[in-house]
Design a protein around this motif. Structure first.
Motif, mmCIF file in Angstrom:
data_model
loop_
_atom_site.group_PDB
_atom_site.id
_atom_site.type_symbol
_atom_site.label_atom_id
_atom_site.label_comp_id
_atom_site.label_asym_id
_atom_site.label_seq_id
_atom_site.Cartn_x
_atom_site.Cartn_y
_atom_site.Cartn_z
ATOM 1 N N TYR A 169 36.250 34.960 43.105
ATOM 2 C CA TYR A 169 36.432 36.523 41.955
ATOM 3 C C TYR A 169 37.773 36.230 41.377
ATOM 4 O O TYR A 169 38.839 35.480 41.661
ATOM 5 C CB TYR A 169 36.392 37.517 43.350
ATOM 6 N N ALA A 170 37.895 37.087 40.457
ATOM 7 C CA ALA A 170 39.069 37.042 39.739
ATOM 8 C C ALA A 170 39.162 38.516 39.119
ATOM 9 O O ALA A 170 38.223 39.126 38.497
ATOM 10 C CB ALA A 170 39.049 36.090 38.459
ATOM 11 N N ARG A 171 40.538 39.224 38.957
ATOM 12 C CA ARG A 171 40.810 40.104 38.169
ATOM 13 C C ARG A 171 40.610 40.250 36.844
ATOM 14 O O ARG A 171 41.467 39.320 36.268
ATOM 15 C CB ARG A 171 42.050 40.794 38.864
ATOM 16 N N LEU A 172 40.073 40.841 36.125
ATOM 17 C CA LEU A 172 39.869 40.861 34.598
ATOM 18 C C LEU A 172 40.743 41.735 33.870
ATOM 19 O O LEU A 172 41.101 41.662 32.786
ATOM 20 C CB LEU A 172 38.380 41.173 34.130
ATOM 21 N N ALA A 173 40.993 42.762 34.377
ATOM 22 C CA ALA A 173 41.898 43.941 33.788
ATOM 23 C C ALA A 173 42.424 44.878 34.957
ATOM 24 O O ALA A 173 41.825 45.270 35.840
ATOM 25 C CB ALA A 173 41.059 44.550 32.602
ATOM 26 N N ALA A 174 43.507 45.554 34.663
ATOM 27 C CA ALA A 174 44.044 46.598 35.279
ATOM 28 C C ALA A 174 44.880 47.531 34.314
ATOM 29 O O ALA A 174 45.452 46.928 33.708
ATOM 30 C CB ALA A 174 44.689 46.171 36.539
ATOM 31 N N ASP A 175 44.673 48.873 34.588
ATOM 32 C CA ASP A 175 45.631 49.854 34.105
ATOM 33 C C ASP A 175 45.721 50.913 35.127
ATOM 34 O O ASP A 175 45.464 51.031 36.167
ATOM 35 C CB ASP A 175 45.126 50.303 32.530
ATOM 36 N N ASP A 176 46.320 51.914 34.360
ATOM 37 C CA ASP A 176 46.598 53.160 35.285
ATOM 38 C C ASP A 176 45.455 53.773 35.930
ATOM 39 O O ASP A 176 45.363 54.397 36.906
ATOM 40 C CB ASP A 176 47.349 54.129 34.416
ATOM 41 N N ASP A 177 44.376 53.691 35.269
ATOM 42 C CA ASP A 177 43.039 54.428 35.573
ATOM 43 C C ASP A 177 42.086 53.460 36.633
ATOM 44 O O ASP A 177 41.526 54.059 37.525
ATOM 45 C CB ASP A 177 42.124 54.790 34.259
ATOM 46 N N HIS A 178 42.104 52.149 36.222
ATOM 47 C CA HIS A 178 40.910 51.366 37.149
ATOM 48 C C HIS A 178 41.203 50.083 36.832
ATOM 49 O O HIS A 178 42.347 49.480 36.062
ATOM 50 C CB HIS A 178 39.538 51.555 36.384
ATOM 51 N N GLU A 179 40.632 48.917 37.780
ATOM 52 C CA GLU A 179 40.675 47.627 37.529
ATOM 53 C C GLU A 179 39.261 47.153 37.479
ATOM 54 O O GLU A 179 38.447 47.676 38.102
ATOM 55 C CB GLU A 179 41.571 47.110 38.895
ATOM 56 N N VAL A 180 39.169 46.110 36.976
ATOM 57 C CA VAL A 180 37.895 45.439 36.707
ATOM 58 C C VAL A 180 37.946 43.841 37.351
ATOM 59 O O VAL A 180 39.095 43.032 37.152
ATOM 60 C CB VAL A 180 37.579 45.298 35.194
ATOM 61 N N HIS A 237 32.756 44.237 38.963
ATOM 62 C CA HIS A 237 33.009 45.445 39.667
ATOM 63 C C HIS A 237 34.400 46.114 39.183
ATOM 64 O O HIS A 237 35.191 45.634 38.745
ATOM 65 C CB HIS A 237 33.353 44.962 41.001
ATOM 66 N N VAL A 238 34.163 47.468 39.373
ATOM 67 C CA VAL A 238 35.300 48.320 38.548
ATOM 68 C C VAL A 238 35.800 49.371 39.728
ATOM 69 O O VAL A 238 34.852 49.825 40.428
ATOM 70 C CB VAL A 238 34.953 48.997 37.357
ATOM 71 N N TYR A 239 36.966 49.440 40.059
ATOM 72 C CA TYR A 239 37.528 50.443 41.191
ATOM 73 C C TYR A 239 38.526 51.468 40.614
ATOM 74 O O TYR A 239 39.567 51.124 39.875
ATOM 75 C CB TYR A 239 38.192 49.618 42.273
ATOM 76 N N ARG A 240 38.553 52.820 41.109
ATOM 77 C CA ARG A 240 39.305 53.637 40.960
ATOM 78 C C ARG A 240 39.780 54.318 42.046
ATOM 79 O O ARG A 240 38.890 54.763 42.590
ATOM 80 C CB ARG A 240 38.684 54.654 39.929
ATOM 81 N N PRO A 241 41.083 54.423 42.449
ATOM 82 C CA PRO A 241 42.051 53.692 41.981
ATOM 83 C C PRO A 241 42.052 52.152 42.154
ATOM 84 O O PRO A 241 41.159 51.768 42.907
ATOM 85 C CB PRO A 241 43.557 54.203 42.367
ATOM 86 N N ALA A 242 42.955 51.251 41.629
ATOM 87 C CA ALA A 242 42.884 49.881 42.061
ATOM 88 C C ALA A 242 42.988 49.683 43.582
ATOM 89 O O ALA A 242 43.352 50.382 44.231
ATOM 90 C CB ALA A 242 44.169 49.102 41.537
ATOM 91 N N LEU A 243 42.090 48.546 44.029
ATOM 92 C CA LEU A 243 42.052 48.472 45.274
ATOM 93 C C LEU A 243 43.444 47.954 45.984
ATOM 94 O O LEU A 243 44.271 47.027 45.554
ATOM 95 C CB LEU A 243 41.211 47.325 45.508
ATOM 96 N N ARG A 244 43.731 48.671 47.006
ATOM 97 C CA ARG A 244 45.119 48.496 48.001
ATOM 98 C C ARG A 244 44.754 47.853 49.325
ATOM 99 O O ARG A 244 45.572 47.092 49.835
ATOM 100 C CB ARG A 244 45.802 49.664 48.021
ATOM 101 N N ARG A 245 43.395 48.055 49.751
ATOM 102 C CA ARG A 245 43.012 47.699 50.868
ATOM 103 C C ARG A 245 41.638 47.850 51.173
ATOM 104 O O ARG A 245 40.758 48.765 50.415
ATOM 105 C CB ARG A 245 43.764 48.620 52.049
ATOM 106 N N MET A 246 41.112 47.121 51.905
ATOM 107 C CA MET A 246 39.639 47.048 52.243
ATOM 108 C C MET A 246 39.557 46.927 53.811
ATOM 109 O O MET A 246 40.247 46.238 54.358
ATOM 110 C CB MET A 246 38.791 45.984 51.481
ATOM 111 N N THR A 247 38.568 47.835 54.372
ATOM 112 C CA THR A 247 38.268 47.662 55.775
ATOM 113 C C THR A 247 36.998 46.864 55.975
ATOM 114 O O THR A 247 35.927 47.281 55.463
ATOM 115 C CB THR A 247 38.310 49.232 56.568
ATOM 116 N N ARG A 248 37.014 45.813 56.879
ATOM 117 C CA ARG A 248 36.081 45.268 57.299
ATOM 118 C C ARG A 248 35.208 45.768 58.470
ATOM 119 O O ARG A 248 36.237 46.183 59.366
ATOM 120 C CB ARG A 248 35.919 43.619 57.364
#
Length: 154
Positions: A39-50, A123-134
């Motif tokens: 996996y690799a982050r392609l983009a991030a801004d104030d609204d979302h990350e890709v 994959h696109v997330y809003r807001p950017a991922l800060r944590r994930m629970t497994r």
């Protein structure tokens, strides 16, 4: 990438579709890792990350959420199986290339490549991922296994 109207920027699946359709614009080259899902982050801004992900046959995620972020993902190539919890059981949903789904901040799922060909997804997330629970699914109930933090676990 060219600027998009606000309605297209707010539809996370449309954002995923746009990125999936133009891999030449990605800031990192796509690759496949035989040891683990890449996996690799392609983009991030104030609204979302890709993010771009590649999946060799048999690779997948644990049962997880997105730490309160909403999102969407699109299968760019190959076939992925998403399993969501319903009625205390995992229910599979097949996603072929070109198909995806939107999800809310409480979405919990497993994604796996159960097919013979590699797969790629955006994959696109809003807001950017800060944590994930497994989680573990134990007797029909979700049990927290681990909370992973951005910058530490990925």
């Amino acid at each position: 990438m060219r600027a998009q109207p606000v309605s297209e920027r707010s539809d996370l699946l449309a954002v995923a579709r746009r990125w999936a359709g133009d891999p030449a614009s990605w800031p990192v080259p796509l690759r496949f890792d035989p040891a683990s899902r890449w996996y690799a982050r392609l983009a991030a801004d104030d609204d979302h990350e890709v993010w771009a992900l590649s999946w060799l046959p048999g690779q997948g995620t644990d049962l997880h959420d997105h730490g309160g972020s909403s999102g969407a993902f699109l299968v760019a190539s190959g076939v992925l199986t998403e399993e969501t919890v319903s009625g205390g059981r995992l229910r599979p949903h097949l996603l072929d290339a070109g198909f995806g789904r939107r999800f809310g901040p409480r979405h919990v799922h497993v994604v796996t490549n159960r097919h013979a060909e590699p797969a790629v997804s955006v994959h696109v997330y809003r807001p950017a991922l800060r944590r994930m629970t497994r989680y573990h699914l134990d007797e029909g109930r979700l049990r927290v296994a681990e909370v992973a933090e951005a910058g530490v676990a990925w």
